[in-house]
Design an enzyme around this catalytic site. Sequence first.
Site, PDB file in Angstrom:
ATOM      1  N   ASN A  71     -81.431  31.793  -5.740  1.00 25.21           N
ATOM      2  CA  ASN A  71     -80.273  32.645  -5.447  1.00 25.21           C
ATOM      3  C   ASN A  71     -80.571  34.055  -5.934  1.00 25.21           C
ATOM      4  O   ASN A  71     -81.039  34.248  -7.064  1.00 25.21           O
ATOM      5  CB  ASN A  71     -79.027  32.092  -6.136  1.00 25.21           C
ATOM      6  CG  ASN A  71     -77.726  32.701  -5.614  1.00 25.21           C
ATOM      7  OD1 ASN A  71     -76.700  32.636  -6.280  1.00 25.21           O
ATOM      8  ND2 ASN A  71     -77.741  33.270  -4.434  1.00 25.21           N
ATOM      9  N   TYR A 111     -68.932  42.243  -1.330  1.00 31.64           N
ATOM     10  CA  TYR A 111     -68.918  41.240  -2.387  1.00 31.64           C
ATOM     11  C   TYR A 111     -68.327  41.841  -3.647  1.00 31.64           C
ATOM     12  O   TYR A 111     -68.406  43.054  -3.877  1.00 31.64           O
ATOM     13  CB  TYR A 111     -70.356  40.803  -2.663  1.00 31.64           C
ATOM     14  CG  TYR A 111     -70.559  39.883  -3.841  1.00 31.64           C
ATOM     15  CD1 TYR A 111     -70.416  38.509  -3.712  1.00 31.64           C
ATOM     16  CD2 TYR A 111     -70.908  40.403  -5.088  1.00 31.64           C
ATOM     17  CE1 TYR A 111     -70.613  37.662  -4.799  1.00 31.64           C
ATOM     18  CE2 TYR A 111     -71.116  39.569  -6.168  1.00 31.64           C
ATOM     19  CZ  TYR A 111     -70.965  38.198  -6.029  1.00 31.64           C
ATOM     20  OH  TYR A 111     -71.168  37.365  -7.100  1.00 31.64           O
ATOM     21  N   GLU A 120     -64.476  35.218  -7.288  1.00 30.51           N
ATOM     22  CA  GLU A 120     -65.635  35.771  -6.594  1.00 30.51           C
ATOM     23  C   GLU A 120     -65.284  35.829  -5.115  1.00 30.51           C
ATOM     24  O   GLU A 120     -64.821  34.837  -4.556  1.00 30.51           O
ATOM     25  CB  GLU A 120     -66.859  34.880  -6.816  1.00 30.51           C
ATOM     26  CG  GLU A 120     -68.147  35.405  -6.203  1.00 30.51           C
ATOM     27  CD  GLU A 120     -69.307  34.447  -6.429  1.00 30.51           C
ATOM     28  OE1 GLU A 120     -70.444  34.921  -6.586  1.00 30.51           O
ATOM     29  OE2 GLU A 120     -69.073  33.211  -6.433  1.00 30.51           O
ATOM     30  N   TYR A 122     -66.016  37.275  -0.911  1.00 34.22           N
ATOM     31  CA  TYR A 122     -66.972  37.661   0.127  1.00 34.22           C
ATOM     32  C   TYR A 122     -66.222  38.076   1.397  1.00 34.22           C
ATOM     33  O   TYR A 122     -65.293  37.389   1.819  1.00 34.22           O
ATOM     34  CB  TYR A 122     -67.873  36.488   0.509  1.00 34.22           C
ATOM     35  CG  TYR A 122     -68.857  36.009  -0.520  1.00 34.22           C
ATOM     36  CD1 TYR A 122     -70.185  36.404  -0.470  1.00 34.22           C
ATOM     37  CD2 TYR A 122     -68.472  35.120  -1.520  1.00 34.22           C
ATOM     38  CE1 TYR A 122     -71.111  35.933  -1.387  1.00 34.22           C
ATOM     39  CE2 TYR A 122     -69.389  34.651  -2.448  1.00 34.22           C
ATOM     40  CZ  TYR A 122     -70.709  35.052  -2.375  1.00 34.22           C
ATOM     41  OH  TYR A 122     -71.629  34.586  -3.284  1.00 34.22           O
TER      42      TYR A 122
END
Length: 364
Positions: A71, A111, A120, A122
Amino acid sequence: MRRKSKALLFALLCLVIASPVTVVHAMTITSNQTGTHDGYDYEFWKDSGGWGSMTLTSGGTFSASWGNVNNILFRKGKKFDETQTHQQIGNISITYGANYQPNGNSYLTVYGWTVDPLVEYYIVDSWGTWRPPGASPKGTITVDGGTYEIYETWRINQPSIRGTQTFRQYWSVRTSKRTSGTISVSEHFNKWESLGMQMGKMYEVALTVEGYQSSGSATVYSNTLTITPPGSGGGGGNPPGGGGGPTRVEAESMNKSGPYAGNISSPFNGVALYANGDKISYTQYFASGTHNFSLRGASNNNNMARVDLYIGGQYKGTFYYGGPYPAVYTLYNVSHGTGNQLIELVLTADNGTWDAFIDYLEIH
């Protein structure tokens, strides 16, 4: 097509040498790092395994490549102090263009994170072999010429900006891929909250390239983050004359000077600056000495166009446009004299590969 004589070219070369030009040095990163570069916050983050490289270029632009990673995230935008909600910060949008070449799982996305609650998020415009996030949509939003499906997922005991945590993820995923355009970030935030997806206080908003168990490369050749504060705006907190609302001056109403400066009707009604020494100017009255300056413009091609701001004969900053897509670039908290001041928008860094188009200047 414009033509330049040898004598004129020599004169322009002298102008390049004599003019104050701010040089932005590219910087390459290959390990985890955060910082500020040319007015934008950046972050390179990778977990164990594989390799990655990020080169920071002018304004919000950057390039990235990665291989055999688990990642990795490359991002450039703005980090906040975690004291304000997005409504308190103002209207947020990003205009971008990218050459995006993923090989495997990857996202081209806006983001970021919020805190209290820890989220979090997106806003995905393109992806690699797999369209995230693999859940059932909670709804849709149609904005910026496309439709996005909305999702809410959970991460259990995973890395976060607060260490290992369990937290929610919010997603808007476009139904068809694109690699350039405007993303009206606040529209997504508002839609999520209307669906019961609570946003916290802002930590970050950034244009991001993410790779997951993949390889690939990307060149973000345009990335302009615009924040319009609520009410009369941020920075000095007041419009130039002390009244309500920002002051907007159309480029075509300013005085034009230089060898080639002239009006245009596409991609907007405005002014084109073609060569060093081309400029537009006017006199503005200021009641106070600090303001934000937002210039809407574009390059005539995919090369980076630059326009310098001078106030009272002093250089105050540079506006950047990385592509032919009209975008707003903002210089924040610019200090200047009060009373009547000469505002000049000047082309000083032309190398013959681009022209600068200007729509309007907004002061707030």
